[in-house]
Motif scaffolding. Structure first.
Motif, PDB file in Angstrom:
ATOM      1  N   LEU A 105       0.830  -1.210   0.000  1.00  0.00           N
ATOM      2  CA  LEU A 105       0.000   0.000   0.000  1.00  0.00           C
ATOM      3  C   LEU A 105       0.864   1.260   0.000  1.00  0.00           C
ATOM      4  CD1 LEU A 105      -2.865  -1.112   2.405  1.00  0.00           C
ATOM      5  CD2 LEU A 105      -3.080  -0.569  -0.051  1.00  0.00           C
ATOM      6  N   ALA A 106       1.964   1.240   0.735  1.00  0.00           N
ATOM      7  CA  ALA A 106       2.883   2.389   0.731  1.00  0.00           C
ATOM      8  C   ALA A 106       3.506   2.567  -0.651  1.00  0.00           C
ATOM      9  CB  ALA A 106       3.971   2.200   1.792  1.00  0.00           C
ATOM     10  N   CYS A 107       3.855   1.475  -1.295  1.00  0.00           N
ATOM     11  CA  CYS A 107       4.431   1.546  -2.640  1.00  0.00           C
ATOM     12  C   CYS A 107       3.409   2.070  -3.642  1.00  0.00           C
ATOM     13  CB  CYS A 107       4.936   0.172  -3.068  1.00  0.00           C
ATOM     14  SG  CYS A 107       6.350  -0.417  -2.129  1.00  0.00           S
ATOM     15  N   LEU A 108       2.158   1.634  -3.524  1.00  0.00           N
ATOM     16  CA  LEU A 108       1.119   2.137  -4.421  1.00  0.00           C
ATOM     17  C   LEU A 108       0.905   3.635  -4.221  1.00  0.00           C
ATOM     18  CD1 LEU A 108      -1.580  -0.687  -4.310  1.00  0.00           C
ATOM     19  CD2 LEU A 108      -0.096  -0.071  -6.240  1.00  0.00           C
ATOM     20  N   ALA A 109       0.877   4.081  -2.970  1.00  0.00           N
ATOM     21  CA  ALA A 109       0.717   5.516  -2.709  1.00  0.00           C
ATOM     22  C   ALA A 109       1.851   6.305  -3.357  1.00  0.00           C
ATOM     23  CB  ALA A 109       0.658   5.774  -1.200  1.00  0.00           C
ATOM     24  N   PHE A 110       3.075   5.802  -3.242  1.00  0.00           N
ATOM     25  CA  PHE A 110       4.222   6.453  -3.873  1.00  0.00           C
ATOM     26  C   PHE A 110       4.052   6.466  -5.397  1.00  0.00           C
ATOM     27  CE2 PHE A 110       8.511   6.502  -5.673  1.00  0.00           C
ATOM     28  CZ  PHE A 110       9.070   7.588  -5.009  1.00  0.00           C
ATOM     29  N   ALA A 111       3.626   5.347  -5.960  1.00  0.00           N
ATOM     30  CA  ALA A 111       3.462   5.245  -7.415  1.00  0.00           C
ATOM     31  C   ALA A 111       2.439   6.246  -7.933  1.00  0.00           C
ATOM     32  CB  ALA A 111       3.046   3.826  -7.795  1.00  0.00           C
ATOM     33  N   PHE A 112       1.320   6.354  -7.239  1.00  0.00           N
ATOM     34  CA  PHE A 112       0.251   7.229  -7.713  1.00  0.00           C
ATOM     35  C   PHE A 112       0.475   8.689  -7.320  1.00  0.00           C
ATOM     36  CE2 PHE A 112      -2.370   3.165  -7.465  1.00  0.00           C
ATOM     37  CZ  PHE A 112      -2.221   2.895  -8.816  1.00  0.00           C
ATOM     38  N   ASP A 113       0.927   8.928  -6.099  1.00  0.00           N
ATOM     39  CA  ASP A 113       1.053  10.310  -5.611  1.00  0.00           C
ATOM     40  C   ASP A 113       2.354  10.985  -6.026  1.00  0.00           C
ATOM     41  OD1 ASP A 113      -1.373   9.782  -4.369  1.00  0.00           O
ATOM     42  OD2 ASP A 113      -0.479   9.463  -2.388  1.00  0.00           O
ATOM     43  N   GLU A 114       3.459  10.266  -5.982  1.00  0.00           N
ATOM     44  CA  GLU A 114       4.761  10.860  -6.290  1.00  0.00           C
ATOM     45  C   GLU A 114       5.168  10.685  -7.750  1.00  0.00           C
ATOM     46  OE1 GLU A 114       6.267  12.761  -4.048  1.00  0.00           O
ATOM     47  OE2 GLU A 114       4.638  12.269  -2.665  1.00  0.00           O
ATOM     48  N   LEU A 115       4.894   9.502  -8.303  1.00  0.00           N
ATOM     49  CA  LEU A 115       5.295   9.235  -9.690  1.00  0.00           C
ATOM     50  C   LEU A 115       4.178   9.567 -10.686  1.00  0.00           C
ATOM     51  CD1 LEU A 115       7.134   5.812  -9.199  1.00  0.00           C
ATOM     52  CD2 LEU A 115       8.130   8.125  -9.246  1.00  0.00           C
ATOM     53  N   ALA A 116       2.979   9.826 -10.167  1.00  0.00           N
ATOM     54  CA  ALA A 116       1.810  10.162 -10.993  1.00  0.00           C
ATOM     55  C   ALA A 116       1.511   9.089 -12.043  1.00  0.00           C
ATOM     56  CB  ALA A 116       1.989  11.535 -11.643  1.00  0.00           C
ATOM     57  N   LEU A 117       1.694   7.839 -11.667  1.00  0.00           N
ATOM     58  CA  LEU A 117       1.360   6.749 -12.579  1.00  0.00           C
ATOM     59  C   LEU A 117      -0.155   6.609 -12.683  1.00  0.00           C
ATOM     60  CD1 LEU A 117       3.950   4.023 -11.506  1.00  0.00           C
ATOM     61  CD2 LEU A 117       4.110   5.642 -13.400  1.00  0.00           C
ATOM     62  N   GLU A 118      -0.610   6.189 -13.833  1.00  0.00           N
ATOM     63  CA  GLU A 118      -2.048   5.965 -14.052  1.00  0.00           C
ATOM     64  C   GLU A 118      -2.469   4.558 -13.634  1.00  0.00           C
ATOM     65  OE1 GLU A 118      -4.392   8.173 -15.042  1.00  0.00           O
ATOM     66  OE2 GLU A 118      -2.789   9.646 -14.826  1.00  0.00           O
ATOM     67  N   GLU A 119      -1.497   3.625 -13.684  1.00  0.00           N
ATOM     68  CA  GLU A 119      -1.799   2.231 -13.381  1.00  0.00           C
ATOM     69  C   GLU A 119      -0.557   1.561 -12.826  1.00  0.00           C
ATOM     70  OE1 GLU A 119      -4.050  -1.105 -15.850  1.00  0.00           O
ATOM     71  OE2 GLU A 119      -1.982  -0.876 -16.566  1.00  0.00           O
ATOM     72  N   VAL A 120      -0.766   0.584 -11.946  1.00  0.00           N
ATOM     73  CA  VAL A 120       0.301  -0.277 -11.448  1.00  0.00           C
ATOM     74  C   VAL A 120      -0.191  -1.707 -11.627  1.00  0.00           C
ATOM     75  CG1 VAL A 120       1.640  -0.975  -9.419  1.00  0.00           C
ATOM     76  CG2 VAL A 120       1.132   1.446  -9.817  1.00  0.00           C
ATOM     77  N   VAL A 121       0.723  -2.591 -11.992  1.00  0.00           N
ATOM     78  CA  VAL A 121       0.394  -3.993 -12.188  1.00  0.00           C
ATOM     79  C   VAL A 121       1.139  -4.848 -11.165  1.00  0.00           C
ATOM     80  CG1 VAL A 121      -0.090  -3.718 -14.645  1.00  0.00           C
ATOM     81  CG2 VAL A 121       2.226  -4.323 -13.906  1.00  0.00           C
ATOM     82  N   ALA A 122       0.724  -6.090 -11.040  1.00  0.00           N
ATOM     83  CA  ALA A 122       1.429  -7.082 -10.221  1.00  0.00           C
ATOM     84  C   ALA A 122       1.174  -8.444 -10.837  1.00  0.00           C
ATOM     85  CB  ALA A 122       0.939  -7.050  -8.775  1.00  0.00           C
ATOM     86  N   SER A 123       2.201  -9.271 -10.833  1.00  0.00           N
ATOM     87  CA  SER A 123       2.033 -10.622 -11.369  1.00  0.00           C
ATOM     88  C   SER A 123       2.679 -11.625 -10.431  1.00  0.00           C
ATOM     89  CB  SER A 123       2.650 -10.729 -12.772  1.00  0.00           C
ATOM     90  OG  SER A 123       4.048 -10.595 -12.710  1.00  0.00           O
ATOM     91  N   THR A 124       2.198 -12.840 -10.528  1.00  0.00           N
ATOM     92  CA  THR A 124       2.763 -13.949  -9.773  1.00  0.00           C
ATOM     93  C   THR A 124       2.342 -15.241 -10.448  1.00  0.00           C
ATOM     94  OG1 THR A 124       3.090 -14.873  -7.561  1.00  0.00           O
ATOM     95  CG2 THR A 124       0.835 -14.232  -8.131  1.00  0.00           C
TER      96      THR A 124
END
Length: 176
Positions: free
Chosen positions: A112-131
């Protein structure tokens, strides 16, 4: 490299003192069960060197994960650019924890902290995850952090030899 703080965790730059516990994680068959071969100390050290270089070059990447109350190193969490050999693009969120840290909610909290950084600081529109299809624990984390899966996005990882680790699922989360 900015630190990220959660209630219980510190996501921070890598230290020399992290190398030994990181190598132990990568030599643990249970930790590596969904990742492939065990890594030697030299391979683990090289991974950290690569993570440091990527962070320096991009301004984001894999943070070392530490429990704030004890200072204990428990793994890594972060963001990475999806490899060119995969059938999708973007920035991936991920985590890897030592076995003793499993079941404490640390992966969810760090992600969740990484997602907040991705959206708030990096202004990404989408983040993915795979496994892997078999990694139900990581898939549960993906759902807990609000990611969704479209089975049409599932894929076979071309970098993995034929076998049970090749079949993968893809989850996505859009910016708020």
């Amino acid at each position: 490299m900015p630190d990220l703080l959660t209630d219980r965790l510190l996501l921070r730059p890598w230290r020399e003192s992290d190398l030994e516990p990181w190598a132990a994680m990568n030599a643990d068959p249970e930790v590596r069960a969904q990742l492939g071969e065990l890594l030697t100390r030299e391979q683990s050290d090289a991974v950290v060197a690569g993570m440091r270089a990527d962070f320096d070059a991009r301004g984001f990447g894999w943070w070392a994960l530490q429990v704030r109350a004890t200072g204990e190193f428990v793994g890594r969490a972060g963001l990475d650019v999806v490899g060119a050999d995969l059938p999708y693009t973007g920035v991936d969120v991920g985590w890897r924890l030592r076995r003793s840290a499993w079941g404490n909610g640390y992966a969810t909290e760090a992600a969740l902290a990484c997602l907040a950084f991705a959206f708030d600081e990096l202004a990404l529109e989408e983040v993915v995850a795979s496994t892997t299809v078999r990694n139900v624990r990581s898939q549960a984390v993906m759902r807990r952090i609000g990611m969704t899966r479209d089975p049409a996005d599932d894929f076979e990882d071309p970098s993995v030899p034929e076998g049970p680790l090749r079949a993968c699922v893809l989850y996505r989360k859009q910016a708020r």
